[in-house]
Scaffold this active site. Structure first.
Site, PDB file in Angstrom:
ATOM      1  N   ASP A   1      56.124  35.464  32.309  1.00 23.06           N
ATOM      2  CA  ASP A   1      54.523  36.308  31.835  1.00 23.06           C
ATOM      3  C   ASP A   1      53.658  35.356  31.281  1.00 23.06           C
ATOM      4  O   ASP A   1      54.293  34.708  30.684  1.00 23.06           O
ATOM      5  CB  ASP A   1      56.012  37.661  30.613  1.00 23.06           C
ATOM      6  CG  ASP A   1      54.293  38.207  30.038  1.00 23.06           C
ATOM      7  OD1 ASP A   1      53.762  38.245  30.457  1.00 23.06           O
ATOM      8  OD2 ASP A   1      55.291  39.553  29.084  1.00 23.06           O
TER       9      ASP A   1
ATOM     10  N   TYR B   1      37.946  45.311  31.887  1.00 21.21           N
ATOM     11  CA  TYR B   1      38.282  43.775  33.533  1.00 21.21           C
ATOM     12  C   TYR B   1      37.167  43.470  33.689  1.00 21.21           C
ATOM     13  O   TYR B   1      37.132  42.089  34.048  1.00 21.21           O
ATOM     14  CB  TYR B   1      38.864  45.679  34.184  1.00 21.21           C
ATOM     15  CG  TYR B   1      39.276  44.478  35.377  1.00 21.21           C
ATOM     16  CD1 TYR B   1      40.622  43.747  35.699  1.00 21.21           C
ATOM     17  CD2 TYR B   1      38.225  44.732  36.550  1.00 21.21           C
ATOM     18  CE1 TYR B   1      40.564  43.381  36.984  1.00 21.21           C
ATOM     19  CE2 TYR B   1      38.651  43.948  37.904  1.00 21.21           C
ATOM     20  CZ  TYR B   1      40.205  43.967  38.268  1.00 21.21           C
ATOM     21  OH  TYR B   1      40.209  43.044  39.432  1.00 21.21           O
TER      22      TYR B   1
ATOM     23  N   SER C   1      37.425  38.408  40.349  1.00 22.38           N
ATOM     24  CA  SER C   1      36.872  39.430  41.634  1.00 22.38           C
ATOM     25  C   SER C   1      35.624  39.245  41.054  1.00 22.38           C
ATOM     26  O   SER C   1      34.644  38.729  40.650  1.00 22.38           O
ATOM     27  CB  SER C   1      37.284  40.615  40.491  1.00 22.38           C
ATOM     28  OG  SER C   1      36.703  42.220  41.099  1.00 22.38           O
TER      29      SER C   1
ATOM     30  N   ALA D   1      34.994  42.090  31.842  1.00 26.07           N
ATOM     31  CA  ALA D   1      34.174  41.040  31.304  1.00 26.07           C
ATOM     32  C   ALA D   1      35.275  40.393  31.608  1.00 26.07           C
ATOM     33  O   ALA D   1      35.385  38.228  31.009  1.00 26.07           O
ATOM     34  CB  ALA D   1      34.266  41.797  29.672  1.00 26.07           C
ATOM     35  N   SER D   2      36.909  39.993  31.573  1.00 28.52           N
ATOM     36  CA  SER D   2      37.895  39.247  31.709  1.00 28.52           C
ATOM     37  C   SER D   2      37.440  38.314  32.775  1.00 28.52           C
ATOM     38  O   SER D   2      37.963  37.155  33.142  1.00 28.52           O
ATOM     39  CB  SER D   2      39.240  39.892  31.702  1.00 28.52           C
ATOM     40  OG  SER D   2      39.132  40.843  33.073  1.00 28.52           O
ATOM     41  N   LYS D   3      37.685  39.114  34.007  1.00 34.64           N
ATOM     42  CA  LYS D   3      37.128  38.986  35.243  1.00 34.64           C
ATOM     43  C   LYS D   3      35.386  37.437  35.563  1.00 34.64           C
ATOM     44  O   LYS D   3      35.804  36.580  35.645  1.00 34.64           O
ATOM     45  CB  LYS D   3      36.775  39.447  36.869  1.00 34.64           C
ATOM     46  CG  LYS D   3      37.957  39.993  36.626  1.00 34.64           C
ATOM     47  CD  LYS D   3      39.002  39.467  36.988  1.00 34.64           C
ATOM     48  CE  LYS D   3      40.801  39.438  36.595  1.00 34.64           C
ATOM     49  NZ  LYS D   3      41.805  38.562  37.690  1.00 34.64           N
TER      50      LYS D   3
HETATM   51  N1  LIG Z   1      43.116  44.292  44.082  1.00 30.14           N
HETATM   52  C1  LIG Z   1      42.147  44.531  43.807  1.00 30.14           C
HETATM   53  O1  LIG Z   1      41.398  44.644  44.894  1.00 30.14           O
HETATM   54  C2  LIG Z   1      41.171  42.856  42.912  1.00 30.14           C
HETATM   55  C3  LIG Z   1      40.160  43.077  43.706  1.00 30.14           C
HETATM   56  C4  LIG Z   1      39.967  41.295  42.563  1.00 30.14           C
HETATM   57  C5  LIG Z   1      40.250  41.210  41.704  1.00 30.14           C
HETATM   58  N2  LIG Z   1      41.759  40.995  42.311  1.00 30.14           N
HETATM   59  C6  LIG Z   1      42.626  40.217  41.127  1.00 30.14           C
HETATM   60  O2  LIG Z   1      43.617  39.738  42.056  1.00 30.14           O
HETATM   61  C7  LIG Z   1      45.027  39.590  41.286  1.00 30.14           C
HETATM   62  C8  LIG Z   1      45.756  40.226  41.807  1.00 30.14           C
HETATM   63  O3  LIG Z   1      45.943  41.258  41.679  1.00 30.14           O
HETATM   64  P1  LIG Z   1      46.446  42.123  43.240  1.00 30.14           P
HETATM   65  O4  LIG Z   1      45.787  43.220  43.757  1.00 30.14           O
HETATM   66  O5  LIG Z   1      47.017  41.403  44.261  1.00 30.14           O
HETATM   67  O6  LIG Z   1      47.168  43.063  42.387  1.00 30.14           O
HETATM   68  P2  LIG Z   1      49.171  43.227  42.574  1.00 30.14           P
HETATM   69  O7  LIG Z   1      49.871  43.623  43.546  1.00 30.14           O
HETATM   70  O8  LIG Z   1      48.978  44.658  41.153  1.00 30.14           O
HETATM   71  O9  LIG Z   1      49.546  42.013  41.514  1.00 30.14           O
HETATM   72  C9  LIG Z   1      49.415  41.458  40.498  1.00 30.14           C
HETATM   73  C10 LIG Z   1      50.464  40.234  39.949  1.00 30.14           C
HETATM   74  O10 LIG Z   1      50.027  40.381  38.773  1.00 30.14           O
HETATM   75  C11 LIG Z   1      51.564  40.333  38.171  1.00 30.14           C
HETATM   76  N3  LIG Z   1      50.994  40.213  36.795  1.00 30.14           N
HETATM   77  C12 LIG Z   1      50.282  41.143  36.311  1.00 30.14           C
HETATM   78  N4  LIG Z   1      51.010  40.514  34.567  1.00 30.14           N
HETATM   79  C13 LIG Z   1      51.601  40.073  34.564  1.00 30.14           C
HETATM   80  C14 LIG Z   1      52.125  38.850  33.244  1.00 30.14           C
HETATM   81  N5  LIG Z   1      52.121  39.584  31.999  1.00 30.14           N
HETATM   82  N6  LIG Z   1      52.852  38.477  33.583  1.00 30.14           N
HETATM   83  C15 LIG Z   1      53.023  37.742  35.053  1.00 30.14           C
HETATM   84  N7  LIG Z   1      52.451  38.250  36.117  1.00 30.14           N
HETATM   85  C16 LIG Z   1      51.964  39.163  35.870  1.00 30.14           C
HETATM   86  C17 LIG Z   1      52.246  41.193  39.380  1.00 30.14           C
HETATM   87  O11 LIG Z   1      53.883  40.452  38.951  1.00 30.14           O
HETATM   88  P3  LIG Z   1      54.815  41.506  37.804  1.00 30.14           P
HETATM   89  O12 LIG Z   1      54.453  42.907  37.633  1.00 30.14           O
HETATM   90  O13 LIG Z   1      55.781  41.148  38.420  1.00 30.14           O
HETATM   91  O14 LIG Z   1      54.601  40.634  36.943  1.00 30.14           O
HETATM   92  C18 LIG Z   1      51.873  41.268  40.270  1.00 30.14           C
HETATM   93  O15 LIG Z   1      52.645  39.949  41.179  1.00 30.14           O
HETATM   94  C19 LIG Z   1      44.669  40.008  39.887  1.00 30.14           C
HETATM   95  O16 LIG Z   1      44.050  39.343  39.172  1.00 30.14           O
HETATM   96  C20 LIG Z   1      43.326  40.794  40.284  1.00 30.14           C
HETATM   97  O17 LIG Z   1      42.327  41.684  38.474  1.00 30.14           O
HETATM   98  C21 LIG Z   1      42.197  42.217  42.656  1.00 30.14           C
END
Ligand SMILES: NC(=O)c1ccc[n+]([C@@H]2O[C@H](COP(=O)([O-])OP(=O)(O)OC[C@H]3O[C@@H](n4cnc5c(N)ncnc54)[C@H](OP(=O)(O)O)[C@@H]3O)[C@@H](O)[C@H]2O)c1
Length: 270
Positions: A64, A156, A143, A158-160
């Site tokens: 985590d 969100y 992002s 702001a965090s990015k």
């Molecule tokens: N999809 C988009 O359109 C998009 C666009 C821009 C940026 N992003 C960024 O890309 C990154 C990956 O997101 P994704 O799109 O691949 O979404 P996702 O499929 O929901 O993947 C998110 C991952 O983060 C893990 N996670 C969440 N909270 C956690 C915690 N407290 N500890 C450890 N692992 C944690 C989840 O795993 P578990 O739940 O198994 O822990 C999962 O593997 C994120 O930072 C997101 O902000 C995504």
């Protein structure tokens, strides 16, 4: 000359799905031993099986990212298993669609704990090894929304933006130590991200037209390309990058366009 990534270990958080899982596979295919981390052990095991079937080296670590000791254990496990660590991809994160007024301080802090501090928690112990080795590559999964504030996504975005600015500043601080720092700026990507945001009641972002959505493999390939040939920011959409650059130059025009876009999305959502 592109860097040969063979036998250069990488630790990836948020690798149980989406961008993290796709990047783990792409890195393994490039010859990198990968340590994949997340909270859902079953999903991590599935990703590891696929990587092994493709001929890659992989370990799974339950982690985590809000817990610094679990992030330190991930880096320790990577070094113990593979002998060193070359790269870390701080990718774990989530989004919430919620107005500022309806969000509690605890909810905003929780987002920063995962998206920003979760990155710091894993990058700091990795840097301890990289500075000793005199080389390494840190990647922050930010992002495209790091560059603009989207209504209903203030915490969100702001965090990015925090990740983006931290990456940019530390890129210069760490250059003399032989360590490269990159920020990754995906546009809408087909992952569990949107299902989860919808599950928390989203109506606006989940309505993005399909043509604006990219597969996770596109981000993964761009990350591997950046590891081979380091660059500061990783983008997978030139129009988005140019549009956001334009928005920064002309904020009033950007606000006008954003207001219209949000009005249209609100209408579609109701
Ligand atoms: N999809 C988009 O359109 C998009 C666009 C821009 C940026 N992003 C960024 O890309 C990154 C990956 O997101 P994704 O799109 O691949 O979404 P996702 O499929 O929901 O993947 C998110 C991952 O983060 C893990 N996670 C969440 N909270 C956690 C915690 N407290 N500890 C450890 N692992 C944690 C989840 O795993 P578990 O739940 O198994 O822990 C999962 O593997 C994120 O930072 C997101 O902000 C995504």
């Amino acid at each position: 000359m592109p860097k040969d990534l063979t036998n250069l270990p990488i630790a990836i958080t948020g690798a149980s799905s989406g961008i993290g899982a796709a990047t783990a596979m792409a890195c393994a295919k490039a010859g990198m031993p990968v340590a994949i981390a997340a909270r859902r052990a079953d999903k991590l095991a599935d990703v590891a099986t696929k990587i092994k079937q493709a001929g890659g080296r992989v370990i799974t670590v339950n982690c985590d990212v809000t817990k610094p000791e679990e992030c330190a254990a991930l880096i320790d496990a990577t070094v113990r298993e593979f002998g060193s660590i070359y790269s870390v991809f701080a990718n774990a994160g989530y989004g919430v669609e919620q107005s500022f007024l309806s969000q509690t301080d605890e909810e905003i802090r929780a987002m920063f704990e995962t998206n920003f501090w979760g990155s710091v928690n894993v990058i700091r112990p990795a840097l301890a090894h990289m500075t000793k080795a005199g080389n390494g590559h840190v990647l922050w999964c930010s992002s495209c929304l790091a560059k603009i504030g989207l209504p209903m996504y203030s915490s969100y975005c702001a965090s990015k933006a925090m990740q983006d600015h931290f990456a940019r500043a530390t890129r210069h601080e760490l250059r003399s130590a032989g360590i490269f720092v990159s920020s990754v700026h995906p546009i809408g990507t087909k992952t569990e991200f949107f299902e989860k945001v919808e599950g928390r009641g989203a109506k606006l972002l989940s309505k993005s037209p399909e043509r604006f959505m990219q597969p996770a493999s596109r981000v993964a390939d761009a990350v591997v390309a950046c590891l081979r040939k380091p660059k500061g920011e990783v983008w997978t959409s030139l129009p988005m990058r140019m549009g956001l650059g334009f928005a920064g130059m002309f904020p009033r025009l950007a606000d006008f366009a954003l207001a219209r876009m949000m009005d249209q999305r609100m209408k579609r959502a109701t």
